[in-house]
Scaffold this motif. Structure first.
Motif, short mmCIF file in Angstrom:
data_model
loop_
_atom_site.label_atom_id
_atom_site.label_comp_id
_atom_site.label_asym_id
_atom_site.label_seq_id
_atom_site.Cartn_x
_atom_site.Cartn_y
_atom_site.Cartn_z
N HIS A 107 1.15 -1.21 0.13
CA HIS A 107 0.28 0.07 -0.06
C HIS A 107 0.50 1.21 -0.16
CE1 HIS A 107 -3.24 2.49 0.86
NE2 HIS A 107 -2.46 3.34 2.15
N LEU A 108 0.91 2.42 -1.02
CA LEU A 108 1.70 2.95 -0.89
C LEU A 108 0.79 4.73 0.05
CD1 LEU A 108 3.55 4.66 -3.16
CD2 LEU A 108 1.84 5.56 -4.45
N SER A 109 2.15 4.47 1.07
CA SER A 109 1.42 5.98 2.07
C SER A 109 2.83 6.65 2.48
CB SER A 109 0.80 5.00 3.19
OG SER A 109 2.40 4.15 3.55
N LEU A 127 -1.51 10.72 11.09
CA LEU A 127 -2.24 12.10 11.83
C LEU A 127 -3.68 11.11 11.59
CD1 LEU A 127 -2.98 15.75 12.74
CD2 LEU A 127 -5.09 14.21 11.40
N PRO A 128 -4.40 11.07 10.14
CA PRO A 128 -5.33 10.50 10.37
C PRO A 128 -6.01 8.81 10.79
CG PRO A 128 -4.64 10.71 8.04
CD PRO A 128 -3.53 11.26 9.43
N THR A 129 -5.16 8.19 10.63
CA THR A 129 -4.81 6.07 10.78
C THR A 129 -5.01 7.06 12.26
OG1 THR A 129 -3.18 6.12 9.28
CG2 THR A 129 -3.11 5.05 11.06
N SER A 132 -5.89 7.76 6.28
CA SER A 132 -6.30 6.17 7.06
C SER A 132 -5.66 4.74 6.13
CB SER A 132 -6.92 6.73 7.75
OG SER A 132 -7.16 5.33 8.81
N TYR A 133 -4.52 4.61 6.89
CA TYR A 133 -4.55 3.54 6.57
C TYR A 133 -4.63 2.13 7.72
CZ TYR A 133 0.83 4.82 9.34
OH TYR A 133 1.22 4.91 10.07
N ASN A 148 -7.88 -5.58 6.05
CA ASN A 148 -9.16 -4.12 5.36
C ASN A 148 -8.57 -3.73 4.02
OD1 ASN A 148 -11.20 -5.99 7.26
ND2 ASN A 148 -10.97 -3.92 8.71
N GLU A 149 -8.17 -4.22 2.90
CA GLU A 149 -7.72 -3.70 2.61
C GLU A 149 -8.64 -3.42 1.39
OE1 GLU A 149 -3.46 -4.35 1.13
OE2 GLU A 149 -3.16 -5.67 2.41
#
Length: 479
Positions: A353-355, A361-363, A380-381, A388-389
């Protein structure tokens, strides 16, 4: 009288039933609310992508970090906020990439020469988590309060702070003073030049232990920002013993502004291993306190490595990547990243996953059950962490800018495409799916894709008077 009694009994029965129903509803609501996890974000300083065992490192021993990877989730496509520490940490704290964040460069690289800190308008992850009932602490290198004003951690949502407000003092492991909340404490007997006194890394760990002991019974957020293995390179001789008899070639270190130990390789490895050992102690503490299963632990680095010589690599600190600290090639911004949360995160899992740092912060807000207050760039990741991808939102692209001696430089990653743009030069284009090392500039072969990413480069920032994208010279200032 009988009619009155009957009415009274019916009324009493109604009240009792209503009370039971209310209690049941309240209990059910509490049961449905997920437990807010403790969150510990451990940040190494100048540790390369290839410096960790789970990314291929074979010389430096780090069994505890490797154990986190074995029992947690490794992100293979995670990026820092910037290629140097100041802006990278600002991005991590505010959820805004360097095109929008308040701090976009290190202190001496502003237009005026005056350091820029995060300000009163910035909303940090600590401030967000305070809304959700968390106790918050930052221990180690803050580096976002050069002016000792609005950027101070205690003014940015942190209940407790122990460490460095400014950059330069954090470059020494035997500092004369250290901050605890608003107080600057003298470390008796400490001398940075002679490297006498208390080694600050040990004190940082001691304070982290105390913070967890004090706050583990309620949700807490600990930002543990180590200074290891940032220059200067120095460590107690006892920590080097495990590497001294391996027959490694010597790398002479020349003291200057940094008071390095004489030999680099054993010092660098020992510093990283010491950090690993203390992470192991922290994990044991969580286990002993019985809070491991309700604690998310994240480990990452603030930017690419600086120590390993790209012309004569020994540790292969950047792995297969090009460049290191101060580059916007992969070696400067592609960070090691692992997340551990027993029975929540699948052990031994990997995600591509590209993060990036602005997603933290949103995570954290997602896991705490709140919505970010400010307009941010992060996504959020948490869905990826929790398996739950199929529910995971994705970035259209990631953006960086950086402006020191080689600058200004900008970069964009979209899926497997990567664009790098140096000032007044044509955009470079790479396909990371078959060119991880960014060796083959294919902009001429794919002009439409190069044009698309160049559009993102030109339209992903707001103007900032202290960080214009023009050639800069280094400024001097007194901190």
């Amino acid at each position: 009288m009988t009619k009155f009694k009957t009415t009274y009994l019916l009324l009493l029965l109604f009240i009792l039933c209503f009370g039971v129903n209310c209690k049941r509803e309240k209990t059910n609501n509490k049961t449905e609310d997920p437990n807010k996890p403790n969150i510990i974000f451990i940040l190494a300083d100048d540790l390369g992508y290839g410096d960790v065992g789970f990314n291929g490192q074979q010389k430096i021993k780090m069994p505890n970090i490797d154990k986190l990877a074995k029992n947690g989730m490794v992100f293979t496509n995670h990026y820092t906020g910037s290629t140097v520490c100041g802006p990278s940490r600002a991005v991590l704290m505010t959820g805004k990439h360097t095109g929008h964040s308040t701090v976009r460069g290190n202190p001496r690289w502003t237009a005026s020469g005056t350091p820029v800190d995060i300000n009163a308008e910035d909303i940090t992850v600590a401030e967000e988590l305070k809304r959700a009932g968390y106790t918050t602490g930052i221990i180690g290198k803050w580096g976002l309060a050069e002016n000792l004003a609005d950027g101070l951690p205690n003014k940015q949502g942190f209940d407790y702070f122990y460490g460095f407000n400014q950059h330069s003092p954090a470059h020494h492991y035997y500092p004369k003073t250290i901050f605890e909340n608003g107080n600057e404490l003298t470390l008796e007997g400490n001398d940075p030049q002679t490297k006498q006194g208390q080694y600050i890394h040990y004190l940082i760990n001691e304070k982290a232990t105390q913070f967890i002991d004090k706050n583990y019974k309620e949700p807490f957020f600990l930002y543990l920002a180590y200074t290891i293995p940032h220059f200067e390179l120095t460590i107690h001789e006892k920590e080097k013993e495990q590497y001294k008899s391996l027959g490694w070639p010597k790398r002479k270190m020349t003291p200057g502004g940094y008071y390095h130990d004489a030999e680099g390789h054993t010092t660098y490895a020992a510093m990283v291993s010491t950090m690993d050992k203390d992470i192991g102690k922290l994990m044991k503490q969580l286990e002993d306190l019985g809070v491991t299963e309700n604690t998310l632990v994240i480990f990452a680095s603030d930017n690419g490595h600086e120590y390993d010589d790209l012309k004569n690599e020994f540790f292969n600190s950047n792995g297969d990547f090009k460049g290191h600290k101060r580059d916007l090639y992969e070696g400067g911004i592609h960070t090691p990243f692992v997340a551990y949360w027993p029975n929540k995160i699948k052990a031994g899992s990997t995600t591509n996953h590209l993060s990036a740092f602005w997603d933290f912060l949103p995570t954290a807000c997602d896991l705490a059950g709140i919505t970010p207050t400010d307009e941010i760039d992060g996504i959020s990741y948490a869905p990826t962490l929790l398996g739950n991808e199929n529910q995971q939102q994705k970035h259209n692209y990631l953006y960086w800018e950086f402006n020191e001696r080689q600058g200004p430089i900008q970069a964009v990653r979209q899926n497997n495409w990567k664009a790098v743009k140096f000032d007044k030069k044509p955009v470079e284009l790479y396909n990371l799916s078959n060119d991880t090392g960014e060796q083959n500039n294919i902009a001429e072969q794919h002009p439409e894709k190069a044009k698309e990413l160049l559009y993102f480069i030109n339209n992903s920032r707001t103007e900032h008077p202290e960080f214009p994208l023009i050639k800069k010279t280094l400024k001097k200032y007194n901190h």
